[in-house]
Structures are given as C-alpha cells and as structure tokens.
Design a protein around this motif. Structure first.
Motif, PDB file in Angstrom:
ATOM      1  N   LEU A 102     -33.696 -67.807 -29.685  1.00 43.59           N
ATOM      2  CA  LEU A 102     -34.736 -68.405 -30.515  1.00 43.59           C
ATOM      3  C   LEU A 102     -34.284 -68.501 -31.972  1.00 43.59           C
ATOM      4  N   LEU A 103     -33.596 -67.470 -32.450  1.00 45.74           N
ATOM      5  CA  LEU A 103     -33.078 -67.489 -33.812  1.00 45.74           C
ATOM      6  C   LEU A 103     -32.074 -68.613 -34.001  1.00 45.74           C
ATOM      7  N   GLU A 104     -31.240 -68.853 -33.010  1.00 42.41           N
ATOM      8  CA  GLU A 104     -30.242 -69.921 -33.096  1.00 42.41           C
ATOM      9  C   GLU A 104     -30.911 -71.282 -33.220  1.00 42.41           C
ATOM     10  N   VAL A 105     -31.931 -71.519 -32.396  1.00 40.72           N
ATOM     11  CA  VAL A 105     -32.640 -72.796 -32.435  1.00 40.72           C
ATOM     12  C   VAL A 105     -33.356 -72.970 -33.775  1.00 40.72           C
ATOM     13  N   ALA A 106     -34.038 -71.909 -34.227  1.00 42.45           N
ATOM     14  CA  ALA A 106     -34.780 -71.994 -35.483  1.00 42.45           C
ATOM     15  C   ALA A 106     -33.847 -72.188 -36.667  1.00 42.45           C
ATOM     16  N   ALA A 107     -32.722 -71.475 -36.676  1.00 46.94           N
ATOM     17  CA  ALA A 107     -31.770 -71.607 -37.781  1.00 46.94           C
ATOM     18  C   ALA A 107     -31.187 -73.010 -37.833  1.00 46.94           C
ATOM     19  N   LEU A 169     -46.584 -60.275 -34.888  1.00 48.72           N
ATOM     20  CA  LEU A 169     -45.618 -59.471 -35.626  1.00 48.72           C
ATOM     21  C   LEU A 169     -44.201 -59.821 -35.202  1.00 48.72           C
ATOM     22  N   ALA A 170     -44.007 -60.002 -33.900  1.00 52.41           N
ATOM     23  CA  ALA A 170     -42.684 -60.370 -33.405  1.00 52.41           C
ATOM     24  C   ALA A 170     -42.217 -61.689 -34.020  1.00 52.41           C
ATOM     25  N   LEU A 171     -43.123 -62.650 -34.097  1.00 57.61           N
ATOM     26  CA  LEU A 171     -42.779 -63.942 -34.682  1.00 57.61           C
ATOM     27  C   LEU A 171     -42.456 -63.797 -36.165  1.00 57.61           C
ATOM     28  N   ASP A 172     -43.239 -62.982 -36.880  1.00 55.84           N
ATOM     29  CA  ASP A 172     -42.966 -62.747 -38.303  1.00 55.84           C
ATOM     30  C   ASP A 172     -41.577 -62.153 -38.500  1.00 55.84           C
ATOM     31  N   LEU A 173     -41.241 -61.168 -37.680  1.00 57.73           N
ATOM     32  CA  LEU A 173     -39.959 -60.492 -37.820  1.00 57.73           C
ATOM     33  C   LEU A 173     -38.787 -61.429 -37.519  1.00 57.73           C
ATOM     34  N   MET A 174     -39.008 -62.349 -36.588  1.00 53.63           N
ATOM     35  CA  MET A 174     -37.929 -63.261 -36.213  1.00 53.63           C
ATOM     36  C   MET A 174     -37.727 -64.385 -37.222  1.00 53.63           C
ATOM     37  N   THR A 175     -38.818 -65.025 -37.609  1.00 54.97           N
ATOM     38  CA  THR A 175     -38.678 -66.239 -38.418  1.00 54.97           C
ATOM     39  C   THR A 175     -38.718 -65.989 -39.915  1.00 54.97           C
ATOM     40  N   GLY A 176     -39.354 -64.895 -40.342  1.00 56.95           N
ATOM     41  CA  GLY A 176     -39.466 -64.619 -41.767  1.00 56.95           C
ATOM     42  C   GLY A 176     -38.120 -64.541 -42.483  1.00 56.95           C
ATOM     43  N   PRO A 177     -37.178 -63.748 -41.970  1.00 53.17           N
ATOM     44  CA  PRO A 177     -35.876 -63.656 -42.637  1.00 53.17           C
ATOM     45  C   PRO A 177     -35.141 -64.995 -42.708  1.00 53.17           C
ATOM     46  N   LEU A 178     -35.265 -65.814 -41.656  1.00 55.72           N
ATOM     47  CA  LEU A 178     -34.582 -67.116 -41.663  1.00 55.72           C
ATOM     48  C   LEU A 178     -35.185 -68.030 -42.725  1.00 55.72           C
ATOM     49  N   TYR A 179     -36.517 -68.054 -42.801  1.00 53.12           N
ATOM     50  CA  TYR A 179     -37.164 -68.902 -43.800  1.00 53.12           C
ATOM     51  C   TYR A 179     -36.753 -68.455 -45.196  1.00 53.12           C
ATOM     52  N   TRP A 180     -36.748 -67.158 -45.425  1.00 56.59           N
ATOM     53  CA  TRP A 180     -36.380 -66.628 -46.738  1.00 56.59           C
ATOM     54  C   TRP A 180     -34.950 -67.021 -47.105  1.00 56.59           C
ATOM     55  N   ARG A 181     -34.030 -66.815 -46.175  1.00 58.03           N
ATOM     56  CA  ARG A 181     -32.612 -67.089 -46.450  1.00 58.03           C
ATOM     57  C   ARG A 181     -32.328 -68.575 -46.635  1.00 58.03           C
ATOM     58  N   LEU A 182     -32.860 -69.392 -45.731  1.00 57.79           N
ATOM     59  CA  LEU A 182     -32.456 -70.799 -45.686  1.00 57.79           C
ATOM     60  C   LEU A 182     -33.289 -71.705 -46.580  1.00 57.79           C
ATOM     61  N   LEU A 183     -34.583 -71.407 -46.764  1.00 57.54           N
ATOM     62  CA  LEU A 183     -35.443 -72.322 -47.514  1.00 57.54           C
ATOM     63  C   LEU A 183     -35.891 -71.787 -48.872  1.00 57.54           C
ATOM     64  N   ARG A 186     -32.026 -70.232 -50.194  1.00 57.72           N
ATOM     65  CA  ARG A 186     -31.087 -71.325 -49.912  1.00 57.72           C
ATOM     66  C   ARG A 186     -29.652 -70.806 -49.898  1.00 57.72           C
ATOM     67  N   ASP A 187     -29.456 -69.796 -49.086  1.00 58.58           N
ATOM     68  CA  ASP A 187     -28.155 -69.164 -48.945  1.00 58.58           C
ATOM     69  C   ASP A 187     -27.653 -69.384 -47.521  1.00 58.58           C
ATOM     70  N   GLU A 188     -26.357 -69.458 -47.357  1.00 62.22           N
ATOM     71  CA  GLU A 188     -25.775 -69.588 -46.027  1.00 62.22           C
ATOM     72  C   GLU A 188     -25.926 -68.273 -45.267  1.00 62.22           C
ATOM     73  N   LEU A 189     -26.023 -68.357 -43.964  1.00 64.54           N
ATOM     74  CA  LEU A 189     -26.105 -67.158 -43.150  1.00 64.54           C
ATOM     75  C   LEU A 189     -24.703 -66.592 -42.946  1.00 64.54           C
ATOM     76  N   PRO A 190     -24.489 -65.316 -43.280  1.00 63.32           N
ATOM     77  CA  PRO A 190     -23.158 -64.723 -43.078  1.00 63.32           C
ATOM     78  C   PRO A 190     -22.786 -64.710 -41.603  1.00 63.32           C
ATOM     79  N   LYS A 191     -21.507 -64.636 -41.336  1.00 61.75           N
ATOM     80  CA  LYS A 191     -21.027 -64.576 -39.950  1.00 61.75           C
ATOM     81  C   LYS A 191     -21.615 -63.346 -39.271  1.00 61.75           C
ATOM     82  N   GLY A 192     -22.146 -63.539 -38.090  1.00 66.08           N
ATOM     83  CA  GLY A 192     -22.727 -62.446 -37.329  1.00 66.08           C
ATOM     84  C   GLY A 192     -24.156 -62.108 -37.716  1.00 66.08           C
ATOM     85  N   TYR A 193     -24.731 -62.862 -38.671  1.00 68.94           N
ATOM     86  CA  TYR A 193     -26.072 -62.547 -39.165  1.00 68.94           C
ATOM     87  C   TYR A 193     -27.123 -62.649 -38.062  1.00 68.94           C
TER      88      TYR A 193
END
Length: 207
Positions: A102-107, A169-183, A186-193
């Motif tokens: 799910l993280l891969e698709v969302a990212a 809560l599960a959805l918050d934990l999964m998508t929150g970090p991606l939204y923060w980082r990418l939008l 606006r930072d690239e995701l490190p390898k293995g993130y």
C-alpha cells in the motif's frame, strides 16, 4: 456526424436518444477531465477557468458547459471519479507485506508531478469551500478507509493483530509520513524508507 452544437448523450446505455437531445461524446468528456488535471497543476483552482480548460482540451466552452455548469462542479466530478477508483486492497498474506504494498502505491501516486501540485492546492481551497472539502474527504479518506479496514480485518483473522485495532489509526500511520515527506517537506524518500516505514507501522499496530 453531428456537430459539436448538436452532440447527443450516450448515457442512455446504448438506447437511441430522444429526438433533439444532445449527445455528449465520451472522447470529449475524457479530454475535458484530463485538461482539468493539467490546468489545476499549472495554475491552481483559483486561477483555473472554463476557457483555459476548453482550450487545453481542444473543445469549445459550450462543450464544457453542456456537461458541468461551473468549474467547481467540474472539479468535484473529477475528484469524485478518482475517489471511485480508490486504492487497490493488497492481500499478500502478511500485515507487513500488505502495508509495504500500500505504501508503494501511495508513494507512486504522491510522487506524480500533478499530485504534488493539485492536492495541496485543493486542500487550501477546501478551507473555503464545504463542497470541495466533502469531495476531498471522499477522495482522500473514505475510499482509503475501506482499504485499511480490510487490511486490519485480515490481520486480525491471521492472528497478527488483536481485535479492536483502529483502522483509522492504521491509515494515519501509513499515509501521514508519506504526505509529510512528499507534499509538505517535498523531500525524496531515502533508499529503504518504505521498508522501514512498513516495519514501523506493523510493529506499532501489533504492540
């Protein structure tokens, strides 16, 4: 072939349209929807205009107004269509595997240049428009909530999670970090993130 001024709708499910009815050609409708995304990314909702959308789609303004009575209704329709597609519901056989997929698709979706421009702009507009706020709620929360709930339910059945884990809560934990980082940052995701994030989320839900 009928001219643009006498297009007729195909929403009749293949039945012959009544005499004098306008037919809305599907290829034009799809061209307009695609143009909406491009205009939103280029100029934002506030500066977006029916004229600009029509020009980008290669149609006349009347073709747009036949389908939607305003740019707000056009954007709401496009956002709702995206929401209807939703996220895929991963079923890899493990909670961590489901989260990772799910993280891969969302990212991938959030990395898209259009998403990076459109989502923050529409969230800002949502503060001023209850209609946009409701459409975004459907697109960004309600559709994904069902996916998260299904993932949690399967994990409970497999014995990976205790009953009663909050899918929200599960959805918050999964998508929150991606939204923060990418939008936001606006930072690239490190390898293995994504692997590390999947492990962290799974561990937090299992605790």
């Amino acid at each position: 072939m009928a001219k643009d001024g006498s297009e007729v709708t195909r929403a009749t499910g293949g039945r012959r349209a009544p005499a004098g009815a306008a037919v809305l050609r599907e290829e034009k409708t799809e061209a307009i929807r695609a143009a909406v995304f491009e205009e939103l990314a280029a100029v934002g909702f506030a500066r977006m205009s029916i004229e600009g959308i029509a020009k980008r789609a290669g149609v006349g303004k009347t073709a747009v107004y036949r389908r939607w009575r305003s740019k707000l209704h056009l954007v709401l329709d496009v956002v709702s269509a995206v929401a209807a597609e939703g996220l895929p519901s991963p079923d890899t056989g493990s909670l961590r595997g489901d989260i990772r997929m799910l993280l891969e698709v969302a990212a991938r979706a959030l990395r898209h240049p259009m998403a990076a421009q459109i989502i923050p702009d529409l969230l800002a507009e949502a503060a001023r428009s209850p209609e946009i706020a409701e459409a975004l709620r459907t697109a960004l929360l309600d559709s994904q909530q069902g996916v998260a709930a299904a993932m949690v339910a399967r994990a409970v059945e497999r014995g990976e999670l205790r009953p009663g884990v909050d899918a929200r809560l599960a959805l918050d934990l999964m998508t929150g970090p991606l939204y923060w980082r990418l939008l936001v940052v606006r930072d690239e995701l490190p390898k293995g993130y994504l692997d590390e994030l999947a492990l962290a989320v799974a561990s937090a839900l299992e605790a």
